[in-house]
Write a protein that holds these residues in place. Structure first.
Motif, PDB file in Angstrom:
ATOM      1  N   HIS A  15     -35.906  -5.734 -22.186  1.00 16.38           N
ATOM      2  CA  HIS A  15     -36.438  -6.759 -21.294  1.00 16.38           C
ATOM      3  C   HIS A  15     -37.956  -6.795 -21.462  1.00 16.38           C
ATOM      4  O   HIS A  15     -38.654  -5.861 -21.055  1.00 16.38           O
ATOM      5  CB  HIS A  15     -36.065  -6.428 -19.839  1.00 16.38           C
ATOM      6  N   THR A  18     -41.750  -3.751 -22.918  1.00 17.73           N
ATOM      7  CA  THR A  18     -41.577  -2.305 -22.723  1.00 17.73           C
ATOM      8  C   THR A  18     -40.468  -1.931 -21.752  1.00 17.73           C
ATOM      9  O   THR A  18     -40.167  -0.750 -21.594  1.00 17.73           O
ATOM     10  CB  THR A  18     -42.887  -1.682 -22.205  1.00 17.73           C
ATOM     11  N   SER A  19     -39.851  -2.903 -21.100  1.00 19.56           N
ATOM     12  CA  SER A  19     -38.860  -2.598 -20.062  1.00 19.56           C
ATOM     13  C   SER A  19     -37.434  -2.754 -20.583  1.00 19.56           C
ATOM     14  O   SER A  19     -37.198  -3.248 -21.682  1.00 19.56           O
ATOM     15  CB  SER A  19     -39.084  -3.502 -18.844  1.00 19.56           C
ATOM     16  N   VAL A  35     -34.062  -3.353 -13.401  1.00 21.54           N
ATOM     17  CA  VAL A  35     -35.051  -3.201 -14.461  1.00 21.54           C
ATOM     18  C   VAL A  35     -35.635  -1.798 -14.422  1.00 21.54           C
ATOM     19  O   VAL A  35     -35.976  -1.289 -13.345  1.00 21.54           O
ATOM     20  CB  VAL A  35     -36.182  -4.235 -14.294  1.00 21.54           C
ATOM     21  N   VAL A  36     -35.732  -1.180 -15.572  1.00 28.61           N
ATOM     22  CA  VAL A  36     -36.427   0.104 -15.707  1.00 28.61           C
ATOM     23  C   VAL A  36     -37.755  -0.170 -16.403  1.00 28.61           C
ATOM     24  O   VAL A  36     -37.780  -0.528 -17.581  1.00 28.61           O
ATOM     25  CB  VAL A  36     -35.596   1.117 -16.517  1.00 28.61           C
ATOM     26  N   ARG A  37     -38.842  -0.007 -15.676  1.00 30.79           N
ATOM     27  CA  ARG A  37     -40.168  -0.205 -16.270  1.00 30.79           C
ATOM     28  C   ARG A  37     -40.431   0.916 -17.284  1.00 30.79           C
ATOM     29  O   ARG A  37     -40.222   2.084 -16.998  1.00 30.79           O
ATOM     30  CB  ARG A  37     -41.249  -0.189 -15.186  1.00 30.79           C
ATOM     31  N   GLY A  38     -40.890   0.530 -18.455  1.00 29.48           N
ATOM     32  CA  GLY A  38     -41.115   1.518 -19.496  1.00 29.48           C
ATOM     33  C   GLY A  38     -39.836   2.066 -20.084  1.00 29.48           C
ATOM     34  O   GLY A  38     -39.826   3.140 -20.700  1.00 29.48           O
ATOM     35  N   SER A  41     -39.720   3.339 -23.714  1.00 26.12           N
ATOM     36  CA  SER A  41     -40.674   4.367 -24.119  1.00 26.12           C
ATOM     37  C   SER A  41     -39.952   5.586 -24.695  1.00 26.12           C
ATOM     38  O   SER A  41     -38.754   5.788 -24.470  1.00 26.12           O
ATOM     39  CB  SER A  41     -41.518   4.802 -22.920  1.00 26.12           C
ATOM     40  N   SER A  68     -35.510  -3.132  -9.257  1.00 26.93           N
ATOM     41  CA  SER A  68     -35.972  -2.193 -10.277  1.00 26.93           C
ATOM     42  C   SER A  68     -35.379  -0.823 -10.018  1.00 26.93           C
ATOM     43  O   SER A  68     -35.085  -0.456  -8.873  1.00 26.93           O
ATOM     44  CB  SER A  68     -37.501  -2.109 -10.279  1.00 26.93           C
TER      45      SER A  68
END
Length: 241
Positions: A15, A18-19, A35-38, A41, A68
């Motif tokens: 997404h 970076t998400s 949504v998972v931010r990062g 990574s 999130s």
């Protein structure tokens, strides 16, 4: 709104830059996306493997927003399927079918608990096919398409049951089959929980459960085709016979 729980990761998709958007099946909240931010990574991406057990905290300003996730690993199952073709195919079949048939945000606690137990058997190839078959039967029942294999739909007999009606999901005996025998599905003893559950019976049972998944459950969900992962698992299993 927010909640926290433990769940099974069903799917991940990128997404933005970076998400990631993940779909998680939890005991109390059902199938929930967020949504998972990062999420792409190097730190988080290895955690987000389908089948993983996660501790998740979901938060959104409004309940109908996608929200999130904050995630923490509880148990990875990647090592259980590494280098094991049957285990990997089985894992993909389970997560694929759950993503396919579970309505969003609707709890199915008994199915969740059964799924967790099934996934913990990954890599035990002597136990997995039978456990997976029983899981498919439970999935059909949970979705409202349970099989009634207790007695013959025609004669009422409880002995000599050999077939399943493709229309009703009820058992049919040898005596009750009559001229319709060529139109009936097999009812191997393993499907009723009888006998020693040899692999050839499990394979025959997959033909029957697969029929109801494809011809009863799928049409109820908008006539979408079953996930290919289910067929790949059955093929991988039958090649071991």
């Amino acid at each position: 709104m927010e909640w926290r729980g433990t769940g099974i990761l069903l799917s991940v998709r990128r997404h933005g830059e970076t998400s990631a958007i993940i779909d998680v099946f939890t005991e109390d909240m059902g199938r929930y996306a967020g949504v998972v931010r990062g999420g792409t990574s190097r730190k988080i991406a290895p955690i987000l493997q389908p089948g993983a057990q996660l501790d998740v905290a979901w938060r959104a300003r409004l309940e109908d927003h996608i929200g999130s996730y904050a995630v923490e690993p509880v148990r990875s199952r990647a090592a259980l399927v590494m280098g094991n073709r049957l285990a990997l195919a089985g894992l993909n079949a389970v997560t694929g079918l759950l993503s396919f048939c579970l309505p969003e945000r609707e709890a199915h606690a008994p199915l969740y608990r059964r799924t967790e137990q099934l996934l913990d058997l990954l890599g035990q190839d002597d136990l997995w096919p039978l456990a997976y078959l029983r899981w498919e039967v439970a999935l059909l029942e949970e979705m409202g398409f349970g099989l009634d294999l207790s007695a013959c739909a025609v004669t009422g007999a409880r002995e000599g049951l050999a077939y399943v009606s493709p229309k009703t999901g009820r058992a049919v005996s040898e005596a009750g089959a009559g001229a319709w025998v060529d139109r009936l599905l097999p009812l191997p003893p393993v499907l009723r929980g009888d006998g020693d559950a040899p692999d050839h019976e499990i394979a025959a049972a997959f033909e029957t459960t697969g029929y109801f998944l494809a011809n009863h459950l799928a049409p109820d969900l908008g006539n979408r085709p079953l996930p290919d992962a289910r067929g790949r698992f059955v093929d991988a299993f039958t090649r071991t016979l």
